[in-house]
Every structure is written in C-alpha cells, then in structure tokens.
Design an enzyme around this catalytic site. Sequence first.
Site, mmCIF file in Angstrom:
data_model
loop_
_atom_site.group_PDB
_atom_site.id
_atom_site.type_symbol
_atom_site.label_atom_id
_atom_site.label_comp_id
_atom_site.label_asym_id
_atom_site.label_seq_id
_atom_site.Cartn_x
_atom_site.Cartn_y
_atom_site.Cartn_z
ATOM 1 N N GLU A 138 -50.104 -16.055 -3.139
ATOM 2 C CA GLU A 138 -50.484 -16.048 -4.676
ATOM 3 C C GLU A 138 -50.853 -17.267 -5.150
ATOM 4 O OE1 GLU A 138 -48.592 -11.594 -5.782
ATOM 5 O OE2 GLU A 138 -47.572 -13.345 -6.346
ATOM 6 N N GLY A 213 -42.367 -1.152 7.030
ATOM 7 C CA GLY A 213 -41.808 -0.166 5.994
ATOM 8 C C GLY A 213 -40.560 0.631 6.212
ATOM 9 N N ASP A 237 -38.058 2.284 -5.856
ATOM 10 C CA ASP A 237 -38.865 1.426 -6.315
ATOM 11 C C ASP A 237 -39.039 0.211 -5.130
ATOM 12 O OD1 ASP A 237 -40.633 -0.548 -7.457
ATOM 13 O OD2 ASP A 237 -39.471 -1.020 -9.141
ATOM 14 N N ALA A 240 -41.023 -5.702 -4.360
ATOM 15 C CA ALA A 240 -40.303 -6.738 -4.049
ATOM 16 C C ALA A 240 -39.477 -6.406 -2.668
ATOM 17 C CB ALA A 240 -39.403 -7.134 -5.043
ATOM 18 N N ALA A 241 -39.511 -5.477 -2.231
ATOM 19 C CA ALA A 241 -38.793 -4.875 -0.936
ATOM 20 C C ALA A 241 -39.180 -6.117 0.172
ATOM 21 C CB ALA A 241 -38.956 -3.612 -0.383
ATOM 22 N N GLY A 242 -40.536 -6.504 0.360
ATOM 23 C CA GLY A 242 -40.863 -7.260 1.315
ATOM 24 C C GLY A 242 -40.592 -8.705 0.862
ATOM 25 N N ASP A 243 -40.576 -8.923 -0.464
ATOM 26 C CA ASP A 243 -40.150 -10.466 -0.855
ATOM 27 C C ASP A 243 -38.620 -10.537 -0.377
ATOM 28 O OD1 ASP A 243 -42.790 -10.527 -1.807
ATOM 29 O OD2 ASP A 243 -42.107 -9.999 -3.694
ATOM 30 N N GLY A 278 -37.429 -2.481 -10.462
ATOM 31 C CA GLY A 278 -37.866 -3.790 -10.719
ATOM 32 C C GLY A 278 -37.831 -4.931 -9.548
HETATM 33 O O1 RIB Z 1 -44.245 -8.342 -4.285
HETATM 34 C C1 RIB Z 1 -44.162 -7.909 -5.329
HETATM 35 C C2 RIB Z 1 -44.652 -8.932 -6.398
HETATM 36 O O2 RIB Z 1 -46.141 -8.933 -6.305
HETATM 37 C C3 RIB Z 1 -44.340 -8.394 -7.854
HETATM 38 O O3 RIB Z 1 -43.195 -8.880 -8.556
HETATM 39 C C4 RIB Z 1 -45.685 -8.906 -8.525
HETATM 40 O O4 RIB Z 1 -45.363 -10.024 -9.435
HETATM 41 C C5 RIB Z 1 -46.584 -9.370 -7.495
HETATM 42 O O5 RIB Z 1 -46.539 -10.643 -7.290
#
Ligand code: RIB
Length: 313
Positions: A138, A213, A237, A240-243, A278
């Site tokens: 990003e 997933g 929700d 951000a699960a991947g993050d 969130g």
């Molecule tokens: O991966 C989820 C994130 O993707 C969100 O928090 C959003 O900001 C985007 O960057």
Amino acid sequence: MNKRHLLVAGSANLDFVVRAPHVPAPGETVLGRDFATFPGGKGANQAVACARAGGAPTRMLLALGDDAFAVPLEASLRDAGVEPLIVRTPDQPTGTAFICLSDDAENAITVAPGANNALRAEHLPPLDAVSHLLLQLETPLEAVGAWATAARAAGVKVLLNAAPARSLPESLLAALDVLVVNEGELALLSGESSSVAAGLAKLYVPGVVVTLGARGCIARIDGQIHLQPAFVVQAVDTTAAGDTFCGTLAARLAQGDGIDDALRYASAASAIACTRLGAQSSIPEHGEVEAFLRDSPPFPPQAQQSLAAYCRL
Ligand code: RIB
C-alpha cells in the site's frame, strides 16, 4: 548490536466503515446502517499485530498528514506498544479507507492513499537493531523494493505480504525470505490459477505462505510443505484478519518459533480477529491467543487431508 527489533514499513489509514445488508454491486446504492471509524491500513494493522503477539519490540515506518485523521492512527500504534517513525506530509492528507461491511462479514475496501504515497527509499531507518522487516503493497512499489533490497543486504529477514494484489519485479521477489499471499495474489504472481500447488511450484521465494480464508493456510518453506487448517469461528468482520495473520506470523518467527507453531498461532489470532469489528480494534492480545489455543480441540486428521486435497498436493 543485538538484532532484536521487528520493523514494519507501510501504510496507515483511517477506516470509514458502514455496515449494510450486502456490498453494493457497481452502480447500486445500498441503504446501510451504523457508521464508525477505526484505525487501519495494512501496514499499521500488521505492526499492531506484531506488537500484541508479544516478544520483539516493534517499530513502524509510516507517513501521516498534518491533520485530525492522523491523531487516532498514531495513538493506536502507541497504545499497542509500537514505536512509530513518522514522516509528516503537510501537503498530503492522512490515508483513508472506505469500507462497506456486509451482514455476512464480507467487505469491499477502497483506499485513498494520501500520505502513504509520500514514503520513499531514503526514509528507511538504520537497520542495525532490526532482525525482521515486514512489508506490504500500500506504499510506492519503488520504495518497497528499495527497502527489501537494503534489508536483505544488511542480513535482515524480509517478509512481504503482497496485498493489495499487483505484479512484482523479479528484483523484489529475489530479496524476500517469506512471501505471504492469498489465493488471488498467488494466481497473479505465479501466473497459475489451476491449483494452489501449481502456483506454489512457480514461485522461487524460499518461504511462501498462502492464506485460504476459512479453509486455513499452506506454507512451502525450503521445499517442505506445512498445512494449517482454520479454526472455526462465527465471523462478523474479516477486515484485518489477513493483517493479523501476517503480523503475528512475523512476530512468532522473530521469536524463534518453528513454522508449524507460527502458523498455528497466526491462524488462531486471525480467527479471533474475524469475530470482532474493525481493523486494529479486532487484533487480539497475546494472552487471548494463548487461551484460544489452549481451549481449541485438536483438528481431526481429515482436516489436513481435505486441505491437502483442496491445494491439489
Ligand atoms: O487489510 C485491511 C486494511 O486494508 C484496512 O484497515 C484498510 O485500511 C485497508 O488498508
């Protein structure tokens, strides 16, 4: 110097989230319900996940505008124990993301990068104390490539979460120790969409982890395959699960966990994140992940078999 720090370099966004019965199709207007903002951005989410997983101190290189949206983003990182290294951009607003979250926990995200696009190669801090560098896509690709190359040259382990999906130069792939992708990203990078196994066979990074997933994940590390079925939860929700997976995986590897333990921990942390609203607000603390793992029954042998069959191993 003792190389103990984990460095995340990447994006931070303020997420504007509206809940709706379903994600609108192109041209459709959907009447949504409640609205809220959450600290997000793939980079910042992963930094928070690293810090909450305990262990190595976490720093994050990020860019923020000189505006009100920056305030909760910096506060969320500091509250999680992340040391932020901030590039201020008075001429660019803080990054934002517009998220529609459906009742079946699907989402659609559009990012306005703003300040994130101001990050450059020269913003990378000294790497003397850094053991692992965690990157995403990003922020400008030239900067990501330069950071990875510099880190590799300094003996730092480099992990890249190749999200959002885009094709990558060979020079960046050559600088990686671990690549984390979902199925779509794997297909794009490998040029192979017939199966996960076929996609893996086309990528020459020493470690590749593919998240699948609700099925789980597969890793090929130095030629060995590792399978981790997903923990079953009621998702509300998946943002951000991947993050959460990427950040906790990096943190546990930096702590010296073997790949199987690290995958299990990251899968548990991301399963918990799916049960909460969130982005950073959903990422669990270390104690919560430990309790979840303690309370989870062992997977039946068929779980690994069906994951292997799905990947066409
Ligand atoms: O991966 C989820 C994130 O993707 C969100 O928090 C959003 O900001 C985007 O960057």
